[in-house]
Design an enzyme around this catalytic site. Sequence first.
Site, short mmCIF file in Angstrom:
data_model
loop_
_atom_site.label_atom_id
_atom_site.label_comp_id
_atom_site.label_asym_id
_atom_site.label_seq_id
_atom_site.Cartn_x
_atom_site.Cartn_y
_atom_site.Cartn_z
N HIS A 117 63.13 39.73 45.80
CA HIS A 117 64.69 39.43 45.95
C HIS A 117 64.20 38.10 44.96
O HIS A 117 65.51 37.29 45.20
CB HIS A 117 65.62 39.49 46.98
CG HIS A 117 65.92 41.11 47.07
ND1 HIS A 117 64.99 41.95 47.83
CD2 HIS A 117 67.34 41.49 47.75
CE1 HIS A 117 65.56 43.17 47.94
NE2 HIS A 117 66.73 42.47 47.81
N ASP A 167 62.24 41.26 37.68
CA ASP A 167 63.02 41.84 38.44
C ASP A 167 62.96 42.87 39.41
O ASP A 167 63.16 44.05 38.51
CB ASP A 167 64.25 41.03 39.26
CG ASP A 167 64.84 40.81 37.79
OD1 ASP A 167 64.76 41.69 37.37
OD2 ASP A 167 66.08 41.10 38.43
N GLY A 168 62.80 43.20 41.03
CA GLY A 168 63.61 44.17 41.52
C GLY A 168 64.71 44.72 41.47
O GLY A 168 65.07 45.89 42.00
N HIS A 169 65.43 43.28 41.94
CA HIS A 169 66.45 43.72 41.78
C HIS A 169 67.29 42.86 40.55
O HIS A 169 67.25 41.36 40.99
CB HIS A 169 66.99 43.32 43.65
CG HIS A 169 69.00 44.02 43.91
ND1 HIS A 169 69.94 43.49 42.79
CD2 HIS A 169 69.20 43.82 44.89
CE1 HIS A 169 70.88 44.01 43.55
NE2 HIS A 169 70.44 44.33 44.63
N GLU A 305 71.13 53.76 49.14
CA GLU A 305 72.36 52.74 48.39
C GLU A 305 72.27 53.45 47.00
O GLU A 305 73.52 52.39 45.74
CB GLU A 305 72.14 51.79 48.75
CG GLU A 305 71.90 51.07 49.96
CD GLU A 305 71.53 49.88 50.06
OE1 GLU A 305 71.71 49.42 51.20
OE2 GLU A 305 70.65 49.09 49.21
N GLU A 321 78.90 52.25 48.42
CA GLU A 321 78.82 50.28 48.49
C GLU A 321 80.64 49.46 47.88
O GLU A 321 80.18 49.95 46.70
CB GLU A 321 77.32 49.46 48.50
CG GLU A 321 76.97 48.51 49.21
CD GLU A 321 76.15 47.95 48.52
OE1 GLU A 321 75.49 46.79 48.67
OE2 GLU A 321 74.97 48.86 48.06
N CYS A 323 79.71 46.38 47.09
CA CYS A 323 79.58 45.73 45.87
C CYS A 323 78.86 46.50 45.23
O CYS A 323 79.01 45.84 43.69
CB CYS A 323 78.00 45.13 46.08
SG CYS A 323 77.68 43.60 47.86
N CYS A 389 75.64 40.75 52.12
CA CYS A 389 76.02 40.74 50.48
C CYS A 389 77.51 41.61 50.10
O CYS A 389 78.36 40.75 49.15
CB CYS A 389 75.59 41.80 49.92
SG CYS A 389 75.29 43.71 50.08
N CYS A 390 78.26 42.07 50.69
CA CYS A 390 79.37 42.41 50.57
C CYS A 390 80.99 42.07 51.05
O CYS A 390 81.69 41.36 49.71
CB CYS A 390 80.47 44.18 51.31
SG CYS A 390 78.89 45.29 50.79
#
Length: 623
Positions: A117, A167-169, A305, A321, A323, A389-390
Site C-alpha cells: 500500500h 503498485d499492488g493497490h 473483496e 463494499e 468503497c 477505508c470506508c
Amino acid sequence: MSITDGFWAPRREIVRTRSIPQQERQLRAKGQQFDALRLQWQPGDEHEPHIFWESDVAKWIEAASYVLAREYDTELDASVDEAIELLAGAQQEDGYLNVYFTVVRPGQRFTDLQDAHELYCAGHLIEAGVAHYDATGKTDLLDIVRKYADLIDREFGPGGVAEGGYDGHQEIELALVKLAKATGDEKYLRLAERLIDNRGAVPHYFDLERDRRGGVEGYWDHVFPDRPSKERWYKEYNQSHLPVREQTEVVGHAVRAMYMYTAMADLALHNGDASLRAACERLWDDLVSTKLYVTGGIGALHSNEGFGPAYFLPDADGYAETCAAIGLVFWAQRMALLTGDAKYVDVLERALYNGALSGASEDGTCYFYGNPLASEGDVTRSEWFGVACCPPNFARLVSSLEHYIYAVDDLGLTVNLYVAGQARFKHAGSTVTLTQSTDYPRGGDIDFTVNVAETTRFELRLRVPEWASNVDLRVNGDVVSAASENGYLLLDRAWSMGDQISLALQMRPVRLWADQRVAAARGRVALQRGPIVHCAEEVDNSAPVRSLAITREAEIRVEYDNATGLDQLVVPGVVETFAGAHLYSSIPPRVRPAEVRTVPYFSWANRGRGTMAVWLRESLAGD
C-alpha cells in the site's frame, strides 16, 4: 456552486457536523493514525502502525477540505493544519512519506509492491493535497505531496530502484492525473501512464517465501499453499494478469479495479488514447451486464473483496463494499466525460443513491463496510474498523457532490444529476448562473432559471434517466421538442436573463426482475422508484421478511412516512407461515393477505435489528 436541496443538503451537513468530527476522534485515539505520524513507535510497542494509515488521514483531510471550500470553519481548518504538520514531520528529506516503512520495516521501501500500500497511500495523500490547495489556496500539503511524487517518479523511472514496477493497490494513477491538472506539470501524467502501461506487461517479483516468513500477504498461505496457484490468483486480484489494454473482464479486488479503471478513463480522455478507451468500454460492459448489483454495489465475494464469476451476485452473503460503490461513482463519472453518454451517469446515480449512501447511518456516525442485499437481523453498522477505508471515503464523496452534478465543455453545460442549488460557469466570455429547483429524488419535477447579463448562446444538455417512463420539457412555459442524443435532451439556443426551463420526469414505482442466471434473485422481484431501490424491513411489516411475498400484478402505492421522513412503497401480498413441527413438513404453509411495505435501501438498519431483503418473493395473482 451551492447545494440547497432537501435531500443532499441535510446529509452533507451531517457529514460536516457529525461524521468528520467523529472520524477525527478515531484518528486521534491513542496509538492510532495521528500518533503514528510522530514516528515514535518502536519494535515491541503496542499499536504497530498499519500499512495503510496515511490513507485514512488523507481521505479525512480531503473530506474536510471540501467542507472548507464551501464553509470556512476555524476549528476544522486548525485540525487540518495540525494533520498536515504531522505529515510534514513524518516526511523524509528525499520526500518519502510512509510510516510503516519508516519505523516498522525501515530500509525496505518500494521492495514490496504486491500489497504493501505504499503507492496507494501516496495516491490518497496526493488527492488530499490537491483538494486542500483548491479549497484554501494553501500550498503546504501540495508541496509535501509534490516532493513525494517527484521521488516516486525518479524511483519508478529509468535507473530507479523500482524501475518498471507498479503498485499492488491502484490509486496513485488517478491521483497523479489530478496533480498534473493542479500544477500544470505533465510529468505526473507521464508517471501515471507508465504505471498503467507497466501493469501486466512487467511481472511483479512474487516472493512466496518472504510471505511465509510473515510478510504482508502471508495470511493467504492457507488458501494457496503453492506458488503457482497463489500467483495466478494474485495477478487477477490486483488486475495484473494481462496488460490493461488487453483486459476484457472485471476481476479481482473491486476497489483496486475501480481506481485503476478511473485512471484509465482519465488518461484516455486526456491523451485521446483509443485503445485505452476501448478497454474501458469492454470492461464496463462486462461489469454492468454480469456483475452489478441492483443497488449499484459491486464485488460479490468476501474472500477477495471483489468480483466472482458472471451472474454470481448473492444477496445475504454478498460483499458489495462501500468503497467499491464509491469507486464506481468515480469511474462512471470519468466514462461519461470520456464518451458523452448518459448511460454511465445512470449507473453513477444507482451507485450513489443506493450502494454508496447505505454506507453510513442516518446520524453519520456508524458505517457499513459491506452492504448485503438481505439480512437475518445480524448485520449492523460499526463506529469504526481496523481497516477504516470506508468511513472517510464516504465523507469525501458526500462532501464533494458538487463535482458530479454538472459537466462543462466548449459547447455548454451538461446536467447529470438533479440536485437543487446554483451553478456558475463561463461561456463565450459571459458568466452564466443556472439555478436548479427540485425535490428530487422524491419527485421528478425539475425547474431551472438562467441568469446571464447579456443574451448568450450555449447548449444545455439534460439527462433523461433510464427509469423515466415519460418526459415533458418546457421553456418559458411552452412545450418544446428537443433533440435527443446519448440519453440527453439538447437545448441549443440563445438564452436570456430569467429564462425558465421545466423538466418533468414521470417517477412511477416499478418492479425489477433479474436475469435468471442470478440465483439469489430467481423467482423474486425488487422495487424501485426513480433512482431509489427499495427493500423490505421487518420493522415495517407484520412478519420476518423471509415470510413475505408480493403479488405480481398488484398496484404499488407511494406513501410518505412521517416517522422517517421517507417515502415507502406499499404493495399487496401475503405472509406465509411454516405449519410443520420439524424442518420439513407435508403441510402447506398458512397464508394470509398482508400489505408489504418497503423503504429506500440506503435507509435500512437505522431502526434496530431485523430481517431485510431487496429481492422479495413473488406471489402470482390468484395464488
